[in-house]
Scaffold this active site. Sequence first.
Site, PDB file in Angstrom:
ATOM      1  N   LYS A  37       1.001  -1.335  -0.070  1.00 15.48           N
ATOM      2  CA  LYS A  37      -0.173   0.018   0.134  1.00 15.48           C
ATOM      3  C   LYS A  37       0.872   1.243  -0.045  1.00 15.48           C
ATOM      4  CE  LYS A  37      -2.595   1.575   3.775  1.00 15.48           C
ATOM      5  NZ  LYS A  37      -2.344   3.088   3.861  1.00 15.48           N
ATOM      6  N   ASP A  64      -3.401   4.297  -1.959  1.00 13.13           N
ATOM      7  CA  ASP A  64      -4.339   4.807  -0.840  1.00 13.13           C
ATOM      8  C   ASP A  64      -4.305   6.270  -0.901  1.00 13.13           C
ATOM      9  OD1 ASP A  64      -5.909   5.022   1.394  1.00 13.13           O
ATOM     10  OD2 ASP A  64      -4.354   4.266   2.774  1.00 13.13           O
ATOM     11  N   LYS A  66      -7.191   8.271  -1.478  1.00  8.92           N
ATOM     12  CA  LYS A  66      -8.745   8.557  -0.729  1.00  8.92           C
ATOM     13  C   LYS A  66      -9.152   9.894  -1.682  1.00  8.92           C
ATOM     14  CE  LYS A  66      -7.888   6.747   3.755  1.00  8.92           C
ATOM     15  NZ  LYS A  66      -6.309   6.534   3.904  1.00  8.92           N
ATOM     16  N   ASP A  69     -13.628  14.824  -4.254  1.00 11.46           N
ATOM     17  CA  ASP A  69     -13.533  16.059  -4.825  1.00 11.46           C
ATOM     18  C   ASP A  69     -14.754  16.082  -5.854  1.00 11.46           C
ATOM     19  OD1 ASP A  69     -12.804  18.406  -6.137  1.00 11.46           O
ATOM     20  OD2 ASP A  69     -10.609  17.894  -5.849  1.00 11.46           O
ATOM     21  N   THR A 128     -11.853   6.064  10.680  1.00 14.81           N
ATOM     22  CA  THR A 128     -11.926   5.395  12.021  1.00 14.81           C
ATOM     23  C   THR A 128     -11.422   6.176  13.097  1.00 14.81           C
ATOM     24  OG1 THR A 128      -9.763   4.188  11.539  1.00 14.81           O
ATOM     25  CG2 THR A 128     -11.722   2.925  11.396  1.00 14.81           C
ATOM     26  N   ARG A 219       2.955  -1.368  10.768  1.00 13.85           N
ATOM     27  CA  ARG A 219       3.864  -1.570  11.726  1.00 13.85           C
ATOM     28  C   ARG A 219       4.457  -2.852  12.375  1.00 13.85           C
ATOM     29  NH1 ARG A 219       1.700   3.672  14.595  1.00 13.85           N
ATOM     30  NH2 ARG A 219      -0.049   2.746  13.557  1.00 13.85           N
TER      31      ARG A 219
HETATM   32  O1  C5P Z   1       1.004   0.486  10.972  1.00 11.45           O
HETATM   33  P1  C5P Z   1      -0.390   0.197  10.897  1.00 11.45           P
HETATM   34  O2  C5P Z   1      -0.332  -1.520  10.780  1.00 11.45           O
HETATM   35  O3  C5P Z   1      -1.265   0.889  11.993  1.00 11.45           O
HETATM   36  O4  C5P Z   1      -0.942   0.954   9.363  1.00 11.45           O
HETATM   37  C1  C5P Z   1      -2.068   0.791   9.110  1.00 11.45           C
HETATM   38  C2  C5P Z   1      -2.246   1.503   7.740  1.00 11.45           C
HETATM   39  O5  C5P Z   1      -3.693   1.415   7.295  1.00 11.45           O
HETATM   40  C3  C5P Z   1      -1.799   3.056   7.515  1.00 11.45           C
HETATM   41  O6  C5P Z   1      -1.303   3.153   6.455  1.00 11.45           O
HETATM   42  C4  C5P Z   1      -3.082   3.709   7.960  1.00 11.45           C
HETATM   43  O7  C5P Z   1      -2.962   4.924   7.468  1.00 11.45           O
HETATM   44  C5  C5P Z   1      -4.187   2.554   7.306  1.00 11.45           C
HETATM   45  N1  C5P Z   1      -5.569   2.904   7.924  1.00 11.45           N
HETATM   46  C6  C5P Z   1      -5.665   2.867   9.304  1.00 11.45           C
HETATM   47  N2  C5P Z   1      -7.049   2.891   9.560  1.00 11.45           N
HETATM   48  C7  C5P Z   1      -7.911   3.429   8.673  1.00 11.45           C
HETATM   49  C8  C5P Z   1      -7.597   3.526   7.608  1.00 11.45           C
HETATM   50  C9  C5P Z   1      -6.352   3.442   7.147  1.00 11.45           C
HETATM   51  O8  C5P Z   1      -4.897   2.349   9.946  1.00 11.45           O
HETATM   52  N3  C5P Z   1      -9.173   3.445   9.377  1.00 11.45           N
END
Ligand code: C5P
Length: 245
Positions: A37, A64, A66, A69, A128, A219
């Site tokens: 992603k 990603d 998003k 517009d 979220t 992460r």
């Molecule tokens: O590091 P982590 O597993 O938290 O990363 C989650 C990824 O998913 C990040 O790129 C974050 O921006 C994205 N994301 C999220 N929650 C959402 C939408 C997208 O954590 N509701």
Amino acid sequence: MAPLKPEERLIVALDFDTGRSALEMVDRLLDNVRIFKVGSELFTACGPKIVGEIQKRGCKVFLDLKFHDIPNTAAKSAAAAARLGVFMMNVHASGGEEMMKRCAEAVKVEAHKMGVSAPKLIAVTVLTSLDKKALKKIGVDVNIQAHVLALSHLAARAGLDGVVSSPMEIGPVRKKLGGGFLIVTPGVRPEWAASNDQKRFATPAEAVRKGATYVVVGRPITGVENPPVACQRIIEEIKGACGRS
Ligand code: C5P
């Protein structure tokens, strides 16, 4: 759609601020990961060439960005993303039915011109990071789950392939939209990983069992000492859940 293999259901989030660090991670994970992603941080820092670099290594890209517009601008942006040959991309459902429809048409037209299959177009429903109070402050005084379901339904009607869904809403979205609708779930944490700033998370196995098509993990893979081993453990967990999903 043929059933996905467990390793095809994992999307690794490349939340890096340089192309070099992102590509170092891609190179370390090439044997385990099929889809990466690219979000707005990496894309803004590197531009479209980062997408090509990942694809050159034989991997797919979920872009990603998003988009949100007026329909004409969003559709042109979606067409430009489709020209990059990405596998998946997203728009905000709150941009409205017309915007989503125009984007869905635009990606199909571009893919057809290029002779490739169209990118999967999915919708972000309610971020979220927004709770009931925060939504009310921007004039959206609703029950969050009902709103997520209404926007998911609108996305399906507009011809989109699926939605991004938090672990909390996977079950209700799957029930309302049926088996073919894609559900892409971030906020996923294996039991052995730190939760970081994710508050409402699920394990990869729970997400898949509830009905997620893809899980997005950042992460717990990119922030640990041995990312390939973390990937393998997550894929094993998905494999264990697949039979029971
Ligand atoms: O590091 P982590 O597993 O938290 O990363 C989650 C990824 O998913 C990040 O790129 C974050 O921006 C994205 N994301 C999220 N929650 C959402 C939408 C997208 O954590 N509701």
